[in-house]
Scaffold this motif. Structure first.
Motif, PDB file in Angstrom:
ATOM      1  N   ARG B  93       4.450  10.310   4.739  1.00 40.69           N
ATOM      2  CA  ARG B  93       3.857  10.293   3.542  1.00 40.69           C
ATOM      3  C   ARG B  93       4.061  11.234   2.309  1.00 40.69           C
ATOM      4  O   ARG B  93       4.234  10.598   1.309  1.00 40.69           O
ATOM      5  N   MET B  96       7.416  10.425   1.011  1.00 41.11           N
ATOM      6  CA  MET B  96       7.441   9.181  -0.159  1.00 41.11           C
ATOM      7  C   MET B  96       6.798   9.436  -1.384  1.00 41.11           C
ATOM      8  O   MET B  96       7.145   9.033  -2.247  1.00 41.11           O
ATOM      9  N   LEU B  97       5.861  10.252  -1.436  1.00 38.82           N
ATOM     10  CA  LEU B  97       5.175  10.768  -2.564  1.00 38.82           C
ATOM     11  C   LEU B  97       6.059  11.452  -3.547  1.00 38.82           C
ATOM     12  O   LEU B  97       6.175  11.067  -4.664  1.00 38.82           O
ATOM     13  N   TYR B 100       8.900   9.241  -4.791  1.00 37.83           N
ATOM     14  CA  TYR B 100       8.465   8.165  -5.854  1.00 37.83           C
ATOM     15  C   TYR B 100       7.957   9.054  -7.006  1.00 37.83           C
ATOM     16  O   TYR B 100       7.955   8.524  -8.318  1.00 37.83           O
ATOM     17  N   LEU B 164       6.934  -3.104  -2.089  1.00 36.30           N
ATOM     18  CA  LEU B 164       6.127  -1.684  -2.688  1.00 36.30           C
ATOM     19  C   LEU B 164       6.853  -1.216  -3.691  1.00 36.30           C
ATOM     20  O   LEU B 164       6.401  -0.638  -4.768  1.00 36.30           O
ATOM     21  N   HIS B 165       8.257  -1.321  -3.783  1.00 40.89           N
ATOM     22  CA  HIS B 165       9.058  -0.651  -4.926  1.00 40.89           C
ATOM     23  C   HIS B 165       8.729  -1.536  -6.253  1.00 40.89           C
ATOM     24  O   HIS B 165       8.552  -0.776  -7.347  1.00 40.89           O
ATOM     25  N   GLU B 191       0.345   6.572  -5.398  1.00 37.97           N
ATOM     26  CA  GLU B 191      -0.159   7.423  -4.122  1.00 37.97           C
ATOM     27  C   GLU B 191      -1.103   6.204  -3.303  1.00 37.97           C
ATOM     28  O   GLU B 191      -0.938   6.153  -2.306  1.00 37.97           O
ATOM     29  N   ILE B 194       0.949   3.516  -1.940  1.00 40.91           N
ATOM     30  CA  ILE B 194       1.778   4.187  -0.710  1.00 40.91           C
ATOM     31  C   ILE B 194       1.007   4.110   0.181  1.00 40.91           C
ATOM     32  O   ILE B 194       1.206   3.878   1.641  1.00 40.91           O
ATOM     33  N   ASP B 195      -0.374   4.518   0.030  1.00 42.06           N
ATOM     34  CA  ASP B 195      -1.200   4.571   1.361  1.00 42.06           C
ATOM     35  C   ASP B 195      -1.702   3.467   1.925  1.00 42.06           C
ATOM     36  O   ASP B 195      -1.684   2.984   2.989  1.00 42.06           O
TER      37      ASP B 195
END
Lengths: 216, 216
Positions: B93, B96-97, B100, B164-165, B191, B194-195
Motif C-alpha cells: 500500500r 502504491m501511495l 501514485y 484503477l489507473h 488514497e 487505492i484502499d
DNA sequence: GCCCTAGCTGATCATTTGACCAATTAAACA
DNA sequence: TGTTTAATTGGTCAAATGATCAGCTAGGGC
C-alpha cells in the motif's frame, strides 16, 4: 421509403432536410477522424458534394461544428437514467450495473469519444455543460443512493464517484483515443470495479461476489 | 551564470542552444493551449521572435512538434519507479501511495495532459509507445506485486489495474482538459481509491484505513 | 412534354499559413 | 576599436482554406 432504393441512390438532388442530415452525418464521421481542424473541402469530398454546398446549409464552419456537437450529444443522455438510479425497489448494485451497461453502450463510440475530447481541448462550452449534467442528474443522485445504502458505514464523497466514473470512461479513452487494445466486452471489468467500489463502503454484494472476509 | 540577469534579458541574440530551448519552451506552452493546429506565426509572436527564425532551428513545423513531444515526455517517467514498485521491503500500500503521489505529481500538468491528449487524437505514435511503457514497466510489475500480496485470494487482472489507473488519471483530465473544478490535493482521493482497490482483493490495510464514522 | 422553382456547381476572392532567402546587425574576438 | 561571424529579420512565394455568387440543371407540377 416510398421511393425505391435505387431512386434514393441515383438522385443527386435531395430535399433540404435529407441533405442536411447527410452532411451532418458525414461531418461527424469526418471530424471525429481528423479532428476539428479538418477542412471543409475534404469533408465535402468525402460527403460526395461540392464544398460550396456546405455553405448553403451552414453559414460557417463553426455553425456546422455546432450541428456536429448537437448530433453527437443528442440522445446520448437517456431520460430514464435518473429514474433507474433512484429506483429503490431494485438492489443498488443491479441499478449501477444496468446504468453503466447502458451508459458505456451509449458513449463508447469512436465518434462520440473523439469529438467530445476534441471539443474539450478546444474549450467548447458544451463539454462542461454535458459534464455538469452528468454530475447533477446522474452522479449526484447515485451518490445519494450509495450513501443511503452505506448509511451505517463510511460515506463516499462525490470525488470517489468521479473516480469510479473515470475508471470506466478510461476504457473508452484507451480504445478510441489512444487506439489501444481493450476487452471486447467491457462489462466484466465494469462489474468488478463497481463491486470493489461498493465493497469499499461495506455495501453487501450478492453471494457470487464474496471473496471478502465475512463481516458480523 | 557569469552574466548578470539583466544581461540575459537585454541581449537579443542567443546562443543556438539557448534559443532552441526557449523556442521549445514557448512551443510547449503555446500548443498545449491552442492545440497542435496552432500556427507558427502566433507561436513566434508569443515567443517574441520572428516566424522565420523558427525555421533556422527546425526544418518544419512537424519537426518542431517532435521536439515539443520529446520535451513534454522527457523525464516524466522516473527511472526509480519500477524499483519502488517491486521493493517488497515496504508495504504494498505504501509503495502504491508513493508511486501514485509521484506519478500524479509528474503528469498532472496543464501542458503534459493537453499535449498528450492532443497527440492521442492526432494518432501520434509516441502516445502508444508511452502507454506501452506505462503498462510494461509500471502496471505489469505492480500487477505482479498485487497478485503476490493477494496470492491466497481473488487475483486481479491487468484490466482491473487499468481501471484503477484510469480513475486516477481522470482527475487530471477533468482538471486540465475539461477545466472542471477538482480538489487541490488529489492524494486523499487517490488514497481512498487505492484502499478500495486493495480491499477488493482482500489485501490487509493499515489500521488507519478503517471505515470512518457516518456524518460527524 | 414543357416550365419553373430551387438544389446544386464551378469559378473566384481574400486571408491564412508553411516555408524560404537575401540582407541586416548584434556580439565575440583580436 | 575594428573586424568578422552567424544569429536574426523583413519580405516574399505557393499552396491551402473559409466564404461568396452568378449561373446551370434536375425534377416535380401543370
Amino acid at each position: 421509403m416510398s421511393d425505391g432504393p435505387d431512386t434514393m441512390v441515383r438522385r443527386r438532388r435531395l430535399a433540404p432536410e435529407a441533405r442536411r442530415e447527410q452532411i451532418v452525418d458525414a461531418a461527424v464521421c469526418y471530424f471525429a477522424e481528423v479532428g476539428l481542424a479538418g477542412t471543409t473541402r475534404d469533408l465535402a469530398k468525402r460527403a460526395g458534394i461540392t464544398q460550396a454546398l456546405l455553405y448553403q446549409y451552414f453559414r460557417s464552419k463553426a455553425e456546422l461544428l455546432d450541428a456536429v456537437f448537437a448530433r453527437v450529444y443528442l440522445d446520448r443522455m437517456s431520460p430514464h437514467w435518473p429514474g433507474l438510479i433512484t429506483d429503490r425497489n431494485r438492489p443498488l448494485r443491479e441499478r449501477m450495473l444496468t446504468f453503466y451497461a447502458e451508459y458505456s453502450g451509449a458513449i463508447f463510440s469512436y465518434e462520440w469519444l473523439r469529438i467530445f475530447m476534441a471539443a474539450g481541448l478546444a474549450g467548447e462550452a458544451l463539454n462542461r455543460r454535458y459534464l455538469d449534467h452528468v454530475r447533477d442528474l446522474l452522479l449526484a443522485p447515485l451518490l445519494e443512493e450509495i450513501r443511503f445504502a452505506a448509511r451505517h458505514n463510511a460515506q463516499p464523497e462525490m470525488e470517489d464517484l468521479w473516480n469510479l466514473h473515470g475508471g470506466i470512461i478510461y476504457l473508452g479513452i484507451r480504445r478510441h483515443i489512444y487506439h489501444l487494445p481493450t476487452p471486447d466486452d467491457v462489462m466484466p471489468v465494469i462489474e468488478r470495479a463497481i463491486d470493489r467500489f461498493l465493497g469499499g463502503f461495506s455495501i453487501d454484494l450478492p453471494a457470487k461476489a464474496a471473496p471478502r472476509s465475512p463481516s458480523p
